[in-house]
Scaffold this motif. Structure first.
Motif, PDB file in Angstrom:
ATOM      1  N   MET A 199       3.857  -2.668  -1.976  1.00  0.00           N
ATOM      2  CA  MET A 199       5.176  -2.492  -1.371  1.00  0.00           C
ATOM      3  C   MET A 199       5.540  -1.010  -1.275  1.00  0.00           C
ATOM      4  N   PRO A 200       6.219  -0.621  -0.170  1.00  0.00           N
ATOM      5  CA  PRO A 200       6.781  -1.524   0.833  1.00  0.00           C
ATOM      6  C   PRO A 200       5.795  -1.949   1.926  1.00  0.00           C
ATOM      7  N   ASN A 201       4.786  -1.110   2.268  1.00  0.00           N
ATOM      8  CA  ASN A 201       3.972  -1.511   3.414  1.00  0.00           C
ATOM      9  C   ASN A 201       2.615  -0.809   3.431  1.00  0.00           C
ATOM     10  N   GLU A 202       1.972  -0.755   2.275  1.00  0.00           N
ATOM     11  CA  GLU A 202       0.698  -0.060   2.187  1.00  0.00           C
ATOM     12  C   GLU A 202      -0.385  -1.041   1.729  1.00  0.00           C
ATOM     13  N   LYS A 203      -1.434  -1.207   2.533  1.00  0.00           N
ATOM     14  CA  LYS A 203      -2.505  -2.129   2.179  1.00  0.00           C
ATOM     15  C   LYS A 203      -3.456  -1.498   1.176  1.00  0.00           C
ATOM     16  N   GLN A 204      -3.927  -2.348   0.256  1.00  0.00           N
ATOM     17  CA  GLN A 204      -4.887  -1.908  -0.754  1.00  0.00           C
ATOM     18  C   GLN A 204      -6.027  -2.919  -0.794  1.00  0.00           C
ATOM     19  N   LEU A 205      -7.272  -2.456  -0.644  1.00  0.00           N
ATOM     20  CA  LEU A 205      -8.436  -3.325  -0.730  1.00  0.00           C
ATOM     21  C   LEU A 205      -8.861  -3.432  -2.192  1.00  0.00           C
ATOM     22  N   VAL A 206      -9.117  -4.681  -2.635  1.00  0.00           N
ATOM     23  CA  VAL A 206      -9.493  -4.935  -4.021  1.00  0.00           C
ATOM     24  C   VAL A 206     -10.818  -5.687  -4.048  1.00  0.00           C
ATOM     25  N   SER A 207     -11.672  -5.310  -4.986  1.00  0.00           N
ATOM     26  CA  SER A 207     -12.941  -5.995  -5.209  1.00  0.00           C
ATOM     27  C   SER A 207     -12.920  -6.630  -6.592  1.00  0.00           C
ATOM     28  N   CYS A 215      -3.167  -4.579 -23.977  1.00  0.00           N
ATOM     29  CA  CYS A 215      -4.572  -4.967 -23.719  1.00  0.00           C
ATOM     30  C   CYS A 215      -5.270  -3.812 -22.995  1.00  0.00           C
ATOM     31  N   LYS A 216      -6.223  -3.198 -23.654  1.00  0.00           N
ATOM     32  CA  LYS A 216      -6.856  -2.002 -23.107  1.00  0.00           C
ATOM     33  C   LYS A 216      -7.669  -2.277 -21.842  1.00  0.00           C
ATOM     34  N   ASN A 217      -8.098  -3.520 -21.645  1.00  0.00           N
ATOM     35  CA  ASN A 217      -8.922  -3.837 -20.482  1.00  0.00           C
ATOM     36  C   ASN A 217      -8.134  -4.495 -19.350  1.00  0.00           C
ATOM     37  N   VAL A 218      -6.801  -4.426 -19.417  1.00  0.00           N
ATOM     38  CA  VAL A 218      -5.948  -5.066 -18.408  1.00  0.00           C
ATOM     39  C   VAL A 218      -5.076  -4.037 -17.706  1.00  0.00           C
ATOM     40  N   GLN A 219      -4.991  -4.182 -16.380  1.00  0.00           N
ATOM     41  CA  GLN A 219      -4.014  -3.434 -15.595  1.00  0.00           C
ATOM     42  C   GLN A 219      -3.109  -4.424 -14.879  1.00  0.00           C
ATOM     43  N   VAL A 220      -1.807  -4.208 -15.001  1.00  0.00           N
ATOM     44  CA  VAL A 220      -0.822  -5.067 -14.341  1.00  0.00           C
ATOM     45  C   VAL A 220      -0.263  -4.322 -13.139  1.00  0.00           C
ATOM     46  N   PHE A 221      -0.335  -4.956 -11.970  1.00  0.00           N
ATOM     47  CA  PHE A 221       0.161  -4.358 -10.733  1.00  0.00           C
ATOM     48  C   PHE A 221       1.339  -5.192 -10.234  1.00  0.00           C
ATOM     49  N   THR A 222       2.550  -4.718 -10.436  1.00  0.00           N
ATOM     50  CA  THR A 222       3.705  -5.362  -9.815  1.00  0.00           C
ATOM     51  C   THR A 222       3.914  -4.764  -8.422  1.00  0.00           C
ATOM     52  N   ASN A 223       4.716  -5.449  -7.611  1.00  0.00           N
ATOM     53  CA  ASN A 223       4.927  -5.043  -6.211  1.00  0.00           C
ATOM     54  C   ASN A 223       3.611  -4.978  -5.436  1.00  0.00           C
ATOM     55  N   HIS A 224       2.666  -5.836  -5.791  1.00  0.00           N
ATOM     56  CA  HIS A 224       1.375  -5.939  -5.096  1.00  0.00           C
ATOM     57  C   HIS A 224       1.182  -7.394  -4.675  1.00  0.00           C
ATOM     58  N   LYS A 225       1.344  -7.657  -3.403  1.00  0.00           N
ATOM     59  CA  LYS A 225       1.305  -9.021  -2.882  1.00  0.00           C
ATOM     60  C   LYS A 225      -0.057  -9.326  -2.261  1.00  0.00           C
ATOM     61  N   TYR A 226      -0.711 -10.385  -2.752  1.00  0.00           N
ATOM     62  CA  TYR A 226      -1.954 -10.841  -2.121  1.00  0.00           C
ATOM     63  C   TYR A 226      -1.660 -11.230  -0.672  1.00  0.00           C
ATOM     64  N   THR A 227      -2.522 -10.782   0.260  1.00  0.00           N
ATOM     65  CA  THR A 227      -2.300 -11.128   1.668  1.00  0.00           C
ATOM     66  C   THR A 227      -3.440 -11.941   2.277  1.00  0.00           C
ATOM     67  N   ASP A 228      -4.694 -11.472   2.116  1.00  0.00           N
ATOM     68  CA  ASP A 228      -5.774 -12.190   2.802  1.00  0.00           C
ATOM     69  C   ASP A 228      -7.124 -11.898   2.164  1.00  0.00           C
ATOM     70  N   LEU A 229      -8.018 -12.870   2.326  1.00  0.00           N
ATOM     71  CA  LEU A 229      -9.396 -12.761   1.846  1.00  0.00           C
ATOM     72  C   LEU A 229     -10.243 -12.068   2.908  1.00  0.00           C
ATOM     73  N   ILE A 230     -11.040 -11.100   2.483  1.00  0.00           N
ATOM     74  CA  ILE A 230     -11.931 -10.390   3.386  1.00  0.00           C
ATOM     75  C   ILE A 230     -13.361 -10.908   3.266  1.00  0.00           C
ATOM     76  N   MET A 252     -10.537   1.622  -2.353  1.00  0.00           N
ATOM     77  CA  MET A 252     -10.756   0.302  -2.956  1.00  0.00           C
ATOM     78  C   MET A 252     -10.722   0.422  -4.472  1.00  0.00           C
ATOM     79  N   ILE A 253     -10.094  -0.570  -5.137  1.00  0.00           N
ATOM     80  CA  ILE A 253     -10.134  -0.656  -6.587  1.00  0.00           C
ATOM     81  C   ILE A 253     -10.950  -1.886  -6.987  1.00  0.00           C
ATOM     82  N   SER A 254     -11.668  -1.788  -8.095  1.00  0.00           N
ATOM     83  CA  SER A 254     -12.621  -2.838  -8.473  1.00  0.00           C
ATOM     84  C   SER A 254     -12.335  -3.368  -9.874  1.00  0.00           C
ATOM     85  N   PHE A 255     -12.549  -4.685 -10.023  1.00  0.00           N
ATOM     86  CA  PHE A 255     -12.342  -5.352 -11.309  1.00  0.00           C
ATOM     87  C   PHE A 255     -13.443  -6.384 -11.534  1.00  0.00           C
TER      88      PHE A 255
END
Length: 422
Positions: free
Chosen positions: A196-204, A167-182, A1-4
């Protein structure tokens, strides 16, 4: 999980500018921007007219009216400061009949209320600025907007991305598609993105912002927002000249229709490198990213949008819609679109009628994410935002959202700050 601390979904011009503003407002907060495509702004943000609108059309009680003048000023300055190609064209409204000529004064009055610089011009003066203006009657006036411009939309998105990298406090993630709320509770939103192509990532994230464009309603409904709305996508494209033609100075629009009809008609605009654009054609997309007949087909979207179109064709509240669709079908023919443009400009008069279509190709289509109120059966004409202490949803940022992107970002941050969401 990655957190922001803050997660922003959608890397179009609004999502990008908003992330940039959040970074400045909250320098000690960790911010993640998630974009499903390989780069920022690959949908509406770079598939539009690239016009920096002045803001004189909009009713004075709308958010659009409150932001557009400032948006024109700040985005113009941004382009100048960041060396994004900008062409200060100005814009003329051309009356094609006596009724439209009378309406020019009404539009000028609305512009005055909105504090937008406009001028009603007699024929001789107008022709000194744009010699190709069509004079339908020597007694008609032209309405001129000197602050309207065109910019390089791809160059703008590239510049925004470069800003975010600084921006030192920003990370940009391309090829990362929102899928669903947990999970969605105070100071804790958990959601999945598909890397992409098919790896899920949990974000907080402590706070979640939805700038998902064509999918903003789908995302918002997972947070129990957007209850009475649905995105109704409309596909549009311009013709662009492929052979040398006389070069104009200004962009030229017809007088807009009365309230209740949302199809503004054929106009001419310019690219920053001088190409003439004629359009747009406007027709309902049958799914959200239907740029071509087979691309990105989603059966559920097709069923929903087809049903919506049928209901609206039959609806008494949308009685203008069926006739508008018939008129729009004519724009399948390139020659028809060019002949409509010739009612505004004499730029093409030297080209033989039977050769006109050979001078133009269709540009890449764009899709407008128009919000539709399913209860009142009407297209929403203002920006629509819904929010609470956990999330903020940008539901309707269609035109002039591109122009308004900088002050809109400040406006949203002001709401967040006022409610102490962050």
């Amino acid at each position: 999980m990655i957190s922001f601390d803050i997660a922003v979904i959608g890397g179009g011009v609004v999502g990008g500018m908003l992330t940039r503003t959040l970074s400045a407002r909250y320098p000690n907060h960790k911010i993640g921007l998630f974009e499903k495509e390989s780069g920022l702004g690959l949908h509406t943000s770079t598939r539009n007219s690239a016009v920096l609108h002045a803001g004189f059309y909009y009713a004075s009680n709308t958010v659009k009216a409150s932001l557009c003048k400032e948006g024109n000023k700040t985005l113009t300055q941004y382009c100048l400061d960041h060396k994004v190609n900008l062409r200060k064209t100005g814009k003329f409204l051309v009356a094609r009949n006596s009724v439209e000529n009378e309406r020019l004064a009404q539009i000028k009055k609305q512009g005055d209320i909105n504090g937008v610089e406009l001028e009603l011009m007699e024929v001789d003066r107008a022709l000194k600025i744009e010699k190709y203006l069509k004079v339908n009657d020597k007694n008609f006036q032209f309405l001129y907007s000197p602050t309207t411009s065109v910019a390089d939309n791809k160059g703008l998105m590239k510049s925004i991305h470069e800003d975010l990298k600084q921006c030192k406090n920003v990370q940009v993630f391309t090829n990362h598609k929102y899928t669903d709320l947990i999970e969605n509770k105070d100071q804790q939103t958990l959601f999945n993105v598909l890397k992409m192509p098919n790896e899920k990532q949990l974000v907080s994230a402590k706070y979640f912002i939805n700038a998902g464009g064509l999918y903003a309603d789908v995302i918002a409904k997972q947070f129990n927002f957007c209850k009475k709305y649905v995105i109704w996508p409309f596909k549009g494209s311009y013709l662009i000249n492929n052979r040398p033609i006389p070069e104009a100075n200004a962009i030229i629009y017809p007088v807009p229709p009365l309230a209740g009809n949302y199809f503004l008609g054929i106009h001419t605009t310019l690219t920053t490198d001088g190409h003439l654009k004629i359009g747009p054609s406007i027709f309902p997309a049958l799914w959200r990213e239907q740029y071509n007949w087979k691309d990105n087909f989603v059966l559920s979207e097709f069923s929903q949008i087809l049903s919506l179109n049928v209901q609206n064709v039959l609806s008494k509240d949308m009685k203008f819609y069926a006739q508008s669709l018939l008129n729009e079908l004519k724009k399948i023919n390139k020659t028809y679109m060019i002949k409509e443009a010739k009612k505004l400009t004499t730029q093409l008069d030297q080209i033989p009628e039977n050769q006109l279509h050979e001078y133009f190709d269709r540009g890449k289509p764009g899709i407008r994410s128009q919000l539709f109120d399913t209860e009142q059966r009407k297209m929403e004409q203002d920006f629509i935002f819904e929010h609470d202490k956990n999330s903020f949803h940008l539901l309707n940022v269609a035109s002039p959202g591109w122009t308004c992107s900088i002050p809109m970002s400040e406006y949203i941050c002001d709401i967040i700050s006022k409610h102490k969401y962050i």
